[in-house]
Each structure stands twice: as C-alpha cells, then as structure tokens.
Scaffold this active site. Structure first.
Site, short mmCIF file in Angstrom:
data_model
loop_
_atom_site.label_atom_id
_atom_site.label_comp_id
_atom_site.label_asym_id
_atom_site.label_seq_id
_atom_site.Cartn_x
_atom_site.Cartn_y
_atom_site.Cartn_z
CB ALA A 168 34.63 -31.50 -106.47
CD GLU A 234 18.51 -28.65 -103.84
OE1 GLU A 234 18.40 -27.53 -104.38
OE2 GLU A 234 19.57 -29.07 -103.33
N GLY A 331 -7.91 -18.66 -122.85
CA GLY A 331 -8.00 -17.57 -123.81
C GLY A 331 -7.41 -16.28 -123.25
N GLY A 332 -8.01 -15.16 -123.57
CA GLY A 332 -7.50 -13.86 -123.12
C GLY A 332 -7.46 -13.74 -121.61
N GLY A 356 19.51 -27.35 -110.58
CA GLY A 356 20.11 -27.99 -111.76
C GLY A 356 19.19 -27.83 -112.95
#
Length: 369
Positions: A168, A234, A331-332, A356
């Site tokens: 890192a 963020e 519904g549909g 993340g």
C-alpha cells in the site's frame, strides 16, 4: 432555495426524454454538464476562490437526494464534484488547482478517478499499474476498468504503483490531463445490467508521460493514505444516492397502490400492502436518520471509516430490499421497463458492489469492534 433550484434544473434538463436518451447513448450529453455548471450545481462544496460556492457536504447531500427523487442518478455530478474534484482541492499544487478546478466547476472539464483494475477491485494493493520516474515525468503503464465518467473525462486521477515492492505504501496518485498526454486510450462503453446512462469504460496507459508536478501531494507513496482519507466521504456519497432512490421508489409505489384496484378496493387499502409499505417506510426512515447523523459527523471532520462503512452497508442493503418489495407491489407492471420501478431495480444492484462491496464493508466494520 438550493433545493428549488436543483428541482428546476432537473425538470428542464433531466426530464423523461433526456433520461431515455442517456440510457440509449450510454452517457450524459456534455451540454447538460455545461448547463449544470452554469446553474452552479458542480461546485456547491468547492472553494470560492476557484469558482465554487464554498458550501459543505450538506449541499452535496441535498443534490444527491434530488437526483434520486427525480430519477436522474445517471448524471454523475456526485462523482465529479464530491468525489474527484476534492482530491485536487486537497492534495494538488496551487497551479493545478487554479488550472483545473474552475473548468470542473463550469462543466468544461469532466472528472474521473481510476482505481479499479481487471485483477484488483476492493484490494487496491493488488493493482498492477506502474509509474516510473523519468526526469521531469512519470511514465505510467497499466489498465483500469469500470471507470465512471471514463468515456468523456478530461481529467482523471490515476492510482499506480511507484514502488511495486512496498504494498500500500507504494501507491501514488497522478492527475492526468487527457488532452496533454500521449499513450492514453479509452476502451469501449461497457454494457451493464443497469445504470446504462452513466458512462463506464476501460482505460489503457501505454508509456503515458505525466509531469512530475501532477503527482498529488508531491511525494511518492501517499496515494493509499489519500484514498483512505477520501473513502469515508465517497461511501457516504453512495449511501445518499441510494437514499434518494429509496425515496423515489416509495413515492411511486404509494401512488400506484392508491390507484390500482383489486378485489373491489385499492391495493393501498389491502392489509398486506399496508404492512409491506410500513416495513419499507420504517427501514427508509431509520436509514435516513443514520445518514443525517453521518453527514453531521462528516461536516465536523469526525466521520470514521467504520461508521461510513456502516452507512453504505445499511442504506444500500435497505435500498435493495425496499425496491424489491416495491416492484412486487406493482405486480406484472413492475417487470415492464416502461415503469421507472423496473429501471430502479436494475440500477440499484451495483450499489452493493462499487465503492467497496457489502462484504468488504462488513470486514471494515468488524475490524473496529
């Protein structure tokens, strides 16, 4: 007043026809970005000396909520203004700030950040992109993927390894002004499950030479620290966008169930519908209350990574649950793409992945216990 100004802008520039066009073409028109800059929506929390309004994150939060309520979250103002530009405001040289921030605030310079790679997503230490100093430049090689605003960006912050052996501590961030470098190439627009109007692409760097002064912070190896400092905000940005979508889904569903008849009365009068909506409303209220708490902490410089992770985890999981329940109540018709609830169902899925994943959020929270 700001809320009213945002609504007026979105009613004109992000109406049904505009949003459909964004989905079809895969990006938001540059004219819309310029109009947003003219309306003062791209710099509400950026410093006044560069053309911003000098406000704080509360203005960003309100803007994100209105984008969600107006179903205009494909317009990636939060990424441009609240995620990327602050890296330049906080860590770039004064020369870069003066050169880039006014254009970002006006909409003339679209911004992106390039962290994710094909083999390194949440594990940023696994990135393979490299930056090697050569005199007054760094030579950058590598590839990034899933880059929002990547298709049209003028400025992109690139994370690369300046020391491949340091983990890192070997990561650095570079400001790449796209029109001033060679070796920068955009890939195709990626074909996604949802959020089709938010341009997402791959980026390729082949011996791309970037001036030394474009190294953020001026010292190698500071990139991971900067990313960690910015990631809590963020993640709150993602959570606020999810919250706006939740509120829009609930409003649409309440209206639909009041109008739709079944068994001699409206769906809203059915006990099952009332119980479902009561559950969704409760989760939404708890989520928003927690977001207010986190926003207050962020404004006062007190939001830690674990709490921000809780916000992203809780709100995006609530978003998935609530939108699924709302779609069921349609519904549909909920399965038909002409209904906004079906678009939300697609768009919401990525919120538990980017910035993340939910699993990574749980790991970060667990470390704080």
């Amino acid at each position: 007043m700001f809320e009213e100004a945002v609504d007026r802008f979105l009613d004109v520039h992000a109406d049904d026809a505009a949003r459909a066009r964004w989905r079809d073409q895969g990006f938001v028109d540059r004219e819309t970005w310029l109009a947003a800059g003219e309306a003062g929506l791209l710099g509400c929390s950026l410093p006044e000396e560069y053309g911003g309004s000098g406000g704080d994150f509360r203005y960003d939060a309100l803007l994100m909520e209105r984008l969600g309520l107006k179903q205009a979250l494909h317009f990636a103002i939060p990424l441009h203004t609240t995620v990327v530009a602050p890296y330049i405001a906080a860590y770039a040289s004064e020369d870069l700030r003066k050169r880039l921030l006014p254009g970002a605030i006006s909409g003339e310079k679209l911004m992106a950040v390039a962290m994710t790679e094909p083999g390194a997503g949440s594990d940023l230490q696994g990135m393979k992109s490299t930056a090697v100093r050569d005199g007054d430049h760094y030579v950058i090689n590598g590839q990034k993927t899933f880059i929002s605003n990547g298709y049209g960006c003028d400025v992109v912050i690139v994370a690369a390894k300046t020391d491949a052996t340091a983990g890192a501590r070997g990561i650095s961030l570079f400001v790449v002004e796209v029109d001033k470098v060679e070796g920068f190439q955009r890939g195709r627009l990626l074909d996604k499950l949802g959020q089709e109007g938010r341009d997402t692409t791959e980026l390729f760097f082949s011996d791309m030479r970037v001036p030394v002064e474009n190294l953020l912070g001026g010292v190698e190896g500071q990139g991971f620290r900067m990313l960690m400092e910015m990631l809590p905000k963020e993640r709150l940005v993602i959570a606020w966008q999810a919250m706006g979508m939740i509120e829009s889904a609930l409003a649409l569903t309440v209206d639909y169930t009041r109008e739709r008849k079944a068994f001699g009365k409206s769906l809203f009068e059915q006990q099952n519908t009332q119980f479902k909506l009561a559950d969704c409303k409760t989760r939404a209220t708890v989520a928003k209350t927690f977001l207010y708490h986190c926003t207050e902490k962020l404004v006062h410089g007190q939001l830690d990574a674990a709490t921000a992770s809780m916000a992203k985890l809780f709100v995006t999981e609530a978003q998935a649950f609530i939108i699924d329940e709302c779609l069921q109540l349609f519904g549909g018709y909920g399965y038909m793409l002409e209904y906004p609830i079906s678009e939300m169902y697609k768009d919401a899925r990525a919120y538990r992945i980017y910035g993340g994943s939910s699993e990574i959020m749980k790991m970060l929270i667990a470390r704080s216990i």
